[in-house]
Write a protein that holds these residues in place. Structure first.
Motif, PDB file in Angstrom:
ATOM      1  N   ALA A   1       6.202   2.362  -2.329  1.00 43.74           N
ATOM      2  CA  ALA A   1       5.262   2.135  -1.233  1.00 43.74           C
ATOM      3  C   ALA A   1       3.830   2.168  -1.751  1.00 43.74           C
ATOM      4  O   ALA A   1       2.999   1.371  -1.337  1.00 43.74           O
ATOM      5  CB  ALA A   1       5.466   3.190  -0.148  1.00 43.74           C
ATOM      6  N   LEU A   2       3.536   3.078  -2.686  1.00 47.44           N
ATOM      7  CA  LEU A   2       2.205   3.151  -3.276  1.00 47.44           C
ATOM      8  C   LEU A   2       1.910   1.875  -4.038  1.00 47.44           C
ATOM      9  O   LEU A   2       0.838   1.295  -3.915  1.00 47.44           O
ATOM     10  CB  LEU A   2       2.098   4.373  -4.194  1.00 47.44           C
ATOM     11  N   PHE A   3       2.875   1.417  -4.836  1.00 50.63           N
ATOM     12  CA  PHE A   3       2.693   0.170  -5.574  1.00 50.63           C
ATOM     13  C   PHE A   3       2.449  -0.981  -4.617  1.00 50.63           C
ATOM     14  O   PHE A   3       1.570  -1.801  -4.818  1.00 50.63           O
ATOM     15  CB  PHE A   3       3.910  -0.126  -6.454  1.00 50.63           C
ATOM     16  N   MET A   4       3.246  -1.064  -3.534  1.00 53.02           N
ATOM     17  CA  MET A   4       3.118  -2.176  -2.610  1.00 53.02           C
ATOM     18  C   MET A   4       1.751  -2.171  -1.955  1.00 53.02           C
ATOM     19  O   MET A   4       1.140  -3.209  -1.790  1.00 53.02           O
ATOM     20  CB  MET A   4       4.237  -2.135  -1.560  1.00 53.02           C
ATOM     21  N   SER A   5       1.236  -0.986  -1.580  1.00 53.12           N
ATOM     22  CA  SER A   5      -0.078  -0.952  -0.951  1.00 53.12           C
ATOM     23  C   SER A   5      -1.147  -1.422  -1.938  1.00 53.12           C
ATOM     24  O   SER A   5      -2.086  -2.096  -1.554  1.00 53.12           O
ATOM     25  CB  SER A   5      -0.404   0.440  -0.421  1.00 53.12           C
ATOM     26  N   ARG A   6      -1.005  -1.092  -3.211  1.00 53.07           N
ATOM     27  CA  ARG A   6      -1.956  -1.576  -4.220  1.00 53.07           C
ATOM     28  C   ARG A   6      -1.808  -3.089  -4.415  1.00 53.07           C
ATOM     29  O   ARG A   6      -2.788  -3.792  -4.584  1.00 53.07           O
ATOM     30  CB  ARG A   6      -1.755  -0.850  -5.545  1.00 53.07           C
ATOM     31  N   PHE A   7      -0.584  -3.570  -4.418  1.00 54.79           N
ATOM     32  CA  PHE A   7      -0.337  -5.001  -4.577  1.00 54.79           C
ATOM     33  C   PHE A   7      -0.992  -5.767  -3.432  1.00 54.79           C
ATOM     34  O   PHE A   7      -1.692  -6.760  -3.654  1.00 54.79           O
ATOM     35  CB  PHE A   7       1.172  -5.279  -4.622  1.00 54.79           C
ATOM     36  N   ILE A   8      -0.792  -5.310  -2.200  1.00 58.84           N
ATOM     37  CA  ILE A   8      -1.378  -5.978  -1.043  1.00 58.84           C
ATOM     38  C   ILE A   8      -2.902  -5.917  -1.115  1.00 58.84           C
ATOM     39  O   ILE A   8      -3.590  -6.897  -0.829  1.00 58.84           O
ATOM     40  CB  ILE A   8      -0.840  -5.383   0.267  1.00 58.84           C
ATOM     41  N   GLU A   9      -3.434  -4.788  -1.524  1.00 60.09           N
ATOM     42  CA  GLU A   9      -4.891  -4.648  -1.646  1.00 60.09           C
ATOM     43  C   GLU A   9      -5.431  -5.609  -2.711  1.00 60.09           C
ATOM     44  O   GLU A   9      -6.438  -6.283  -2.496  1.00 60.09           O
ATOM     45  CB  GLU A   9      -5.244  -3.207  -2.005  1.00 60.09           C
ATOM     46  N   GLU A  10      -4.762  -5.681  -3.843  1.00 58.19           N
ATOM     47  CA  GLU A  10      -5.192  -6.600  -4.899  1.00 58.19           C
ATOM     48  C   GLU A  10      -5.123  -8.052  -4.411  1.00 58.19           C
ATOM     49  O   GLU A  10      -6.005  -8.854  -4.692  1.00 58.19           O
ATOM     50  CB  GLU A  10      -4.333  -6.426  -6.154  1.00 58.19           C
ATOM     51  N   PHE A  11      -4.078  -8.384  -3.668  1.00 62.42           N
ATOM     52  CA  PHE A  11      -3.936  -9.729  -3.108  1.00 62.42           C
ATOM     53  C   PHE A  11      -5.059 -10.008  -2.113  1.00 62.42           C
ATOM     54  O   PHE A  11      -5.672 -11.071  -2.130  1.00 62.42           O
ATOM     55  CB  PHE A  11      -2.560  -9.862  -2.451  1.00 62.42           C
ATOM     56  N   TYR A  12      -5.360  -9.018  -1.260  1.00 62.92           N
ATOM     57  CA  TYR A  12      -6.417  -9.157  -0.258  1.00 62.92           C
ATOM     58  C   TYR A  12      -7.768  -9.436  -0.918  1.00 62.92           C
ATOM     59  O   TYR A  12      -8.524 -10.295  -0.465  1.00 62.92           O
ATOM     60  CB  TYR A  12      -6.502  -7.889   0.601  1.00 62.92           C
ATOM     61  N   TYR A  13      -8.080  -8.724  -1.980  1.00 56.43           N
ATOM     62  CA  TYR A  13      -9.373  -8.880  -2.642  1.00 56.43           C
ATOM     63  C   TYR A  13      -9.422 -10.087  -3.580  1.00 56.43           C
ATOM     64  O   TYR A  13     -10.427 -10.325  -4.239  1.00 56.43           O
ATOM     65  CB  TYR A  13      -9.750  -7.605  -3.395  1.00 56.43           C
ATOM     66  N   GLY A  14      -8.346 -10.853  -3.624  1.00 55.38           N
ATOM     67  CA  GLY A  14      -8.357 -12.078  -4.412  1.00 55.38           C
ATOM     68  C   GLY A  14      -8.073 -11.877  -5.884  1.00 55.38           C
ATOM     69  O   GLY A  14      -8.285 -12.799  -6.681  1.00 55.38           O
ATOM     70  N   ASN A  15      -7.619 -10.689  -6.262  1.00 56.85           N
ATOM     71  CA  ASN A  15      -7.313 -10.427  -7.667  1.00 56.85           C
ATOM     72  C   ASN A  15      -5.966 -11.015  -8.084  1.00 56.85           C
ATOM     73  O   ASN A  15      -5.655 -11.065  -9.266  1.00 56.85           O
ATOM     74  CB  ASN A  15      -7.343  -8.924  -7.946  1.00 56.85           C
ATOM     75  N   ILE A  16      -5.171 -11.415  -7.112  1.00 53.80           N
ATOM     76  CA  ILE A  16      -3.906 -12.096  -7.367  1.00 53.80           C
ATOM     77  C   ILE A  16      -4.021 -13.457  -6.709  1.00 53.80           C
ATOM     78  O   ILE A  16      -4.196 -13.551  -5.497  1.00 53.80           O
ATOM     79  CB  ILE A  16      -2.711 -11.311  -6.783  1.00 53.80           C
ATOM     80  N   ASP A  17      -3.977 -14.506  -7.497  1.00 52.49           N
ATOM     81  CA  ASP A  17      -4.141 -15.859  -6.971  1.00 52.49           C
ATOM     82  C   ASP A  17      -2.967 -16.720  -7.404  1.00 52.49           C
ATOM     83  O   ASP A  17      -2.963 -17.250  -8.512  1.00 52.49           O
ATOM     84  CB  ASP A  17      -5.455 -16.455  -7.470  1.00 52.49           C
TER      85      ASP A  17
ATOM     86  N   LEU B   1       0.597 -25.365   2.211  1.00 58.04           N
ATOM     87  CA  LEU B   1       0.481 -24.083   2.914  1.00 58.04           C
ATOM     88  C   LEU B   1       1.817 -23.680   3.515  1.00 58.04           C
ATOM     89  O   LEU B   1       2.247 -22.528   3.390  1.00 58.04           O
ATOM     90  CB  LEU B   1      -0.589 -24.166   4.007  1.00 58.04           C
ATOM     91  N   ASP B   2       2.506 -24.634   4.155  1.00 54.55           N
ATOM     92  CA  ASP B   2       3.805 -24.351   4.739  1.00 54.55           C
ATOM     93  C   ASP B   2       4.794 -23.895   3.665  1.00 54.55           C
ATOM     94  O   ASP B   2       5.521 -22.915   3.860  1.00 54.55           O
ATOM     95  CB  ASP B   2       4.341 -25.597   5.454  1.00 54.55           C
ATOM     96  N   SER B   3       4.813 -24.575   2.530  1.00 55.69           N
ATOM     97  CA  SER B   3       5.711 -24.189   1.435  1.00 55.69           C
ATOM     98  C   SER B   3       5.381 -22.793   0.915  1.00 55.69           C
ATOM     99  O   SER B   3       6.277 -22.003   0.620  1.00 55.69           O
ATOM    100  CB  SER B   3       5.623 -25.193   0.283  1.00 55.69           C
ATOM    101  N   PHE B   4       4.089 -22.474   0.811  1.00 55.82           N
ATOM    102  CA  PHE B   4       3.676 -21.146   0.354  1.00 55.82           C
ATOM    103  C   PHE B   4       4.153 -20.073   1.326  1.00 55.82           C
ATOM    104  O   PHE B   4       4.724 -19.060   0.928  1.00 55.82           O
ATOM    105  CB  PHE B   4       2.151 -21.094   0.208  1.00 55.82           C
ATOM    106  N   ILE B   5       3.940 -20.307   2.623  1.00 56.51           N
ATOM    107  CA  ILE B   5       4.347 -19.329   3.635  1.00 56.51           C
ATOM    108  C   ILE B   5       5.858 -19.133   3.618  1.00 56.51           C
ATOM    109  O   ILE B   5       6.350 -18.000   3.637  1.00 56.51           O
ATOM    110  CB  ILE B   5       3.867 -19.762   5.035  1.00 56.51           C
TER     111      ILE B   5
END
Length: 118
Positions: free
Chosen positions: A17-33, A87-91
């Motif tokens: 859960a800790l990893f997932m929250s960091r992953f989502i945060e990194e995705f939110y801030y654009g660090n994962i593209d 976008l549809d394929s990504f979602i």
């Protein structure tokens, strides 16, 4: 390097859960593209992209007035349709991955009942 999957496999739910929250945060801030990709390894696609760009330039320069407007309207409409399709394929891919993760790490449903647990 460790992948997201290997990290999830090697940690308990609390750490996961800790990893997932960091992953989502990194995705939110654009660090994962996931869209930051290149065709440099695929010479056939790269060549076709050059054909598209060159022909668009040639047609844009050669056409005048109404035919030029029609062509540019076509190019712009195709860009919108292609973008929405991507976008549809990504979602859908993201949802598919989330369903795999849920089934693998959260769900305990199976077609058969475990007789040894009784």
């Amino acid at each position: 390097t460790r992948t997201c999957f290997s990290i999830l496999l090697n940690c308990n739910r609390k750490a996961g859960a800790l990893f997932m929250s960091r992953f989502i945060e990194e995705f939110y801030y654009g660090n994962i593209d996931p869209q930051a990709r290149s065709t440099k390894e695929n010479k056939a696609v790269q060549k076709q992209m050059e054909v598209l760009m060159n022909n668009e330039d040639l047609l844009t320069n050669a056409l005048t007035d109404k035919p030029k407007k029609w062509f540019l309207d076509y190019v712009n409409a195709w860009g919108v349709v292609n973008g929405e399709s991507n976008l549809d394929s990504f979602i859908m891919g993201f949802r598919l991955g989330a369903n795999f993760a849920y089934e693998a790490f959260v769900s305990t449903e199976t077609p058969f009942q475990d007789l040894l647990k009784e």
